[in-house]
Design a protein around this motif. Structure first.
Motif: not given
Length: 423
Positions: A184-186, A280-283, A373-374, A420-423
């Motif tokens: 999940n996102t966290n 890890e992703s930052v948008i 957000r997928p 992996l879910r993103t924010h």
């Protein structure tokens, strides 16, 4: 008791082909199946078994077809569903793709197959390799004269023909594990499981008996040896050739194999697996004119292993345009029809960390932030490695002529449903 009749329907519920095995259920009953299915679907109460009066419909869907079995008696539902899936498997072996067109093109063979697959509602010969010995696709070229039943059908070992001969006797064993992961996102792991299969390719003469030894925890508990390098397997499912009584007694997987390719067993491990490739992703969105995406991928498996054909799918806003990419390794490609960026890395060594930056323009007109957000999904394959640590300890090949045979073992770990879910 089992099925009374089997139907293959198109998406509108029109019967394409059917076979009545017992005659105790009217063939007109199938007309009630589609209205019943649509009614249950509208109510949100669709089940794999539908009833109309005293008649039960047991059904599965495959591509643009429905396969339906009808029964009035208290049938063994598991047996009927297994049979329907076996029908799909056999038809797919014969016609490559099983869909409405392939049914229409092969009525004669399908009638022959339905006659052999089931008799008076009970499954009979369901092994496609054996069926192909006497139901050929050149239906009009069948020899006239007295018909003969292949001896295999009447053998105790119905899955292997006698008199097979090979110049070189070999067995290839593939241990393939698929990793299903949802984060999940966290960053906490919601789902983590390993689904494994052991596939064999057999080129052996005669009627050999094979014994396969694995480092299965149950085996070690039975023999009283240490537990350190053993693996606990769940939901173990074997091919019909395995002697289950022998397995229950001393955990030996003993069998006379079919010829060629087959799946010997499948299993599941419900253990918490450290994600093999961590993302890890930052948008970041800047004043509704551009969006920047930074993705960091880290290989969390052993340094001596390498993941091949890694593909990381990163979702982007549907109105993004003019993409620019910068990657520390591999290449990135924008697929506007799927609203994703695919970051491809040919070989990804364990313990390494790679970075991708993507820059997109956004239209000046602000769209509503309604889009969910997928998740980011990852595909990969790691050879010579298993997550569970399962090992083939030995493969003994016993045949009365006493020939020497070579077993070859290969281990592969690949991504299953890895998200992996993103924010």
């Amino acid at each position: 008791m089992s099925a009374s009749a089997v139907f293959v329907l198109d998406l509108k519920g029109k019967p394409l082909i059917s076979r009545n095995y017992k005659g105790d259920v009217s063939m007109a009953e199938i007309d009630h199946f589609m209205p019943l299915l649509m009614q249950k679907e509208e109510e949100g109460a669709l089940t794999p078994l539908l009833a109309h009066g005293k008649v039960h419909f047991l059904w599965i869907k495959h591509t643009n077809l429905y396969l339906v079995a009808t029964t009035m008696k208290n049938a063994n539902a598991s047996l009927v569903y297994s049979f329907l899936y076996k029908v799909v498997e056999v038809f797919s072996e014969y016609f490559k793709e099983l869909e409405e067109e392939s049914i229409r093109d092969n009525f004669v063979i399908i009638y022959e197959l339905l006659d052999e697959l089931m008799d008076f509602g009970f499954p009979q010969t369901t092994d496609s390799k054996i069926l192909q010995e006497y139901i050929t696709q050149q239906g009009n070229k069948l020899e006239t004269g007295k018909s003969h039943v292949p001896p295999t059908v009447t053998n105790a070992v119905s899955w292997r023909s006698e008199g097979l001969k090979y110049k070189k006797n070999e067995v290839f064993i593939d241990v393939i594990e698929s990793v299903n992961l949802l984060v999940n996102t966290n960053g906490s792991v919601l789902l983590s499981e390993v689904v494994g299969t052991i596939k064999l390719k057999v080129f052996l003469s005669g009627m050999p008996e094979l014994r396969l030894g694995l480092n299965d925890r149950m085996l070690f508990e039975l023999t009283g040896r240490g537990k350190n390098k053993s693996v606990e397997l769940e939901d173990v499912k074997f091919h019909q050739c395995v002697r289950l009584s022998r397995f229950d007694n001393d955990r030996t997987i003993s069998f006379i194999p079919p010829d060629g390719d087959f799946e010997l067993m499948s299993y599941r491990l419900n253990t918490q697996v450290k994600p093999l490739i961590w993302i890890e992703s930052v948008i970041e969105k800047f004043s509704h004119s551009r969006v920047e995406i930074m993705v960091k991928a880290k290989g969390q498996f052993k340094k001596q292993s390498v993941a091949n054909g890694v593909e990381i799918s990163v979702p982007v806003p549907s109105d993004a345009d003019s993409p620019k990419f910068k990657t520390s390794v591999g290449s990135a490609k924008y697929l506007p029809e799927k609203n994703v960026v695919i970051w491809s890395i040919k070989s990804f060594p364990g313990g390494k960390e790679f970075l991708m930056r993507a820059h997109f323009g956004l239209p000046s007109v602000e769209t509503e932030e309604m889009e969910g957000r997928p998740p980011i999904s990852v595909r990969f394959e790691i050879p010579y490695f298993t997550v569970s640590g399962i090992q083939v300890r030995y493969m003994k090949i016993i045949e009365k002529s006493g020939y020497q045979a070579l077993p070859w073992v290969r281990y592969i770990t690949q991504s299953g449903d890895y998200q992996l879910r993103t924010h």
